[in-house]
Design a protein around this motif. Sequence first.
Motif, PDB file in Angstrom:
ATOM      1  N   SER A   1       1.123  -0.846  -0.175  1.00  0.00           N
ATOM      2  CA  SER A   1       0.262   0.141   0.022  1.00  0.00           C
ATOM      3  C   SER A   1       0.776   1.091   0.059  1.00  0.00           C
ATOM      4  O   SER A   1       2.125   1.396   0.932  1.00  0.00           O
ATOM      5  CB  SER A   1      -1.018  -0.215   1.064  1.00  0.00           C
ATOM      6  OG  SER A   1      -1.692   1.212   1.352  1.00  0.00           O
ATOM      7  N   GLN A   2       0.276   1.880  -1.043  1.00  0.00           N
ATOM      8  CA  GLN A   2       1.121   2.897  -0.908  1.00  0.00           C
ATOM      9  C   GLN A   2       0.453   4.661  -1.446  1.00  0.00           C
ATOM     10  O   GLN A   2      -0.562   4.137  -2.507  1.00  0.00           O
ATOM     11  CB  GLN A   2       2.791   3.353  -2.014  1.00  0.00           C
ATOM     12  CG  GLN A   2       3.323   4.016  -2.290  1.00  0.00           C
ATOM     13  CD  GLN A   2       4.035   4.495  -3.802  1.00  0.00           C
ATOM     14  OE1 GLN A   2       3.383   4.258  -4.788  1.00  0.00           O
ATOM     15  NE2 GLN A   2       2.837   5.785  -4.050  1.00  0.00           N
ATOM     16  N   THR A   3       1.434   5.528  -0.837  1.00  0.00           N
ATOM     17  CA  THR A   3      -0.051   7.244  -0.783  1.00  0.00           C
ATOM     18  C   THR A   3       1.212   8.092  -0.610  1.00  0.00           C
ATOM     19  O   THR A   3       2.096   7.939  -0.188  1.00  0.00           O
ATOM     20  CB  THR A   3      -1.388   6.739  -0.034  1.00  0.00           C
ATOM     21  OG1 THR A   3      -1.995   8.518  -1.340  1.00  0.00           O
ATOM     22  CG2 THR A   3      -1.010   7.122   1.111  1.00  0.00           C
ATOM     23  N   ILE A   4       0.826   9.092  -1.408  1.00  0.00           N
ATOM     24  CA  ILE A   4       1.451  10.661  -1.286  1.00  0.00           C
ATOM     25  C   ILE A   4      -0.073  11.195  -0.581  1.00  0.00           C
ATOM     26  O   ILE A   4      -0.874  12.155  -0.738  1.00  0.00           O
ATOM     27  CB  ILE A   4       2.010  10.820  -1.831  1.00  0.00           C
ATOM     28  CG1 ILE A   4       3.013  10.010  -2.830  1.00  0.00           C
ATOM     29  CG2 ILE A   4       2.676  12.616  -1.902  1.00  0.00           C
ATOM     30  CD1 ILE A   4       3.224   9.687  -4.233  1.00  0.00           C
ATOM     31  N   MET A   5       0.746  11.878   0.699  1.00  0.00           N
ATOM     32  CA  MET A   5      -0.230  12.490   1.571  1.00  0.00           C
ATOM     33  C   MET A   5       0.276  14.273   1.551  1.00  0.00           C
ATOM     34  O   MET A   5       1.190  13.962   2.516  1.00  0.00           O
ATOM     35  CB  MET A   5      -1.102  12.112   3.057  1.00  0.00           C
ATOM     36  CG  MET A   5      -0.902  10.304   2.536  1.00  0.00           C
ATOM     37  SD  MET A   5      -1.918  10.308   4.347  1.00  0.00           S
ATOM     38  CE  MET A   5      -0.451   9.998   5.372  1.00  0.00           C
ATOM     39  N   GLN A   6      -0.066  14.922   1.508  1.00  0.00           N
ATOM     40  CA  GLN A   6       0.360  16.339   1.475  1.00  0.00           C
ATOM     41  C   GLN A   6       2.473  16.011   1.048  1.00  0.00           C
ATOM     42  O   GLN A   6       2.475  17.257   1.964  1.00  0.00           O
ATOM     43  CB  GLN A   6      -0.122  16.714   2.856  1.00  0.00           C
ATOM     44  CG  GLN A   6      -1.913  17.004   2.128  1.00  0.00           C
ATOM     45  CD  GLN A   6      -2.307  18.041   3.987  1.00  0.00           C
ATOM     46  OE1 GLN A   6      -1.462  18.403   4.492  1.00  0.00           O
ATOM     47  NE2 GLN A   6      -3.685  17.945   3.975  1.00  0.00           N
ATOM     48  N   GLY A   7       2.268  16.369   0.535  1.00  0.00           N
ATOM     49  CA  GLY A   7       4.104  15.766   0.051  1.00  0.00           C
ATOM     50  C   GLY A   7       4.380  14.803   1.307  1.00  0.00           C
ATOM     51  O   GLY A   7       5.816  14.510   1.164  1.00  0.00           O
ATOM     52  N   ILE A   8       4.025  13.704   1.684  1.00  0.00           N
ATOM     53  CA  ILE A   8       5.139  12.912   2.670  1.00  0.00           C
ATOM     54  C   ILE A   8       4.392  11.827   1.646  1.00  0.00           C
ATOM     55  O   ILE A   8       3.657  10.346   1.300  1.00  0.00           O
ATOM     56  CB  ILE A   8       3.740  12.874   4.299  1.00  0.00           C
ATOM     57  CG1 ILE A   8       4.986  14.122   4.805  1.00  0.00           C
ATOM     58  CG2 ILE A   8       4.871  12.038   4.893  1.00  0.00           C
ATOM     59  CD1 ILE A   8       5.681  14.864   4.526  1.00  0.00           C
ATOM     60  N   PHE A   9       5.575  10.333   1.495  1.00  0.00           N
ATOM     61  CA  PHE A   9       5.349   9.951   1.264  1.00  0.00           C
ATOM     62  C   PHE A   9       5.095   9.187   1.858  1.00  0.00           C
ATOM     63  O   PHE A   9       5.859   8.073   3.010  1.00  0.00           O
ATOM     64  CB  PHE A   9       6.611   9.062   0.092  1.00  0.00           C
ATOM     65  CG  PHE A   9       6.691   8.030  -0.516  1.00  0.00           C
ATOM     66  CD1 PHE A   9       6.309   7.695  -1.466  1.00  0.00           C
ATOM     67  CD2 PHE A   9       7.063   6.697   0.226  1.00  0.00           C
ATOM     68  CE1 PHE A   9       6.076   6.588  -2.409  1.00  0.00           C
ATOM     69  CE2 PHE A   9       7.283   5.711  -0.333  1.00  0.00           C
ATOM     70  CZ  PHE A   9       7.194   5.251  -1.427  1.00  0.00           C
TER      71      PHE A   9
END
Length: 92
Positions: A37-45
Amino acid sequence: MASSRFIIAVIGSDRVGIVARITTVMANFNVNIVDISQTIMQGIFTMIMLAEAPQENFDLAAFQEAMGAEGKSLGVEVKVQHEDAFRFMHRI
């Protein structure tokens, strides 16, 4: 430990090449991704993987050290924890 599976968490500022470099280290140790599972939350990987390694002659300490060193060179934090320890720590 009964399992040869690990939880790998990667967190830090997003940049090009994180997945490529982390998975290269995994391939060098013959570690396979079971789930990811991978996501970018407001520039945080953020990436969490369930990974599996060959049980025979697998050096967890060396793998943890290599993953940590690669994370440091990327400017991200990498944590590798054996699945059994992870499950035990997060039981309700």
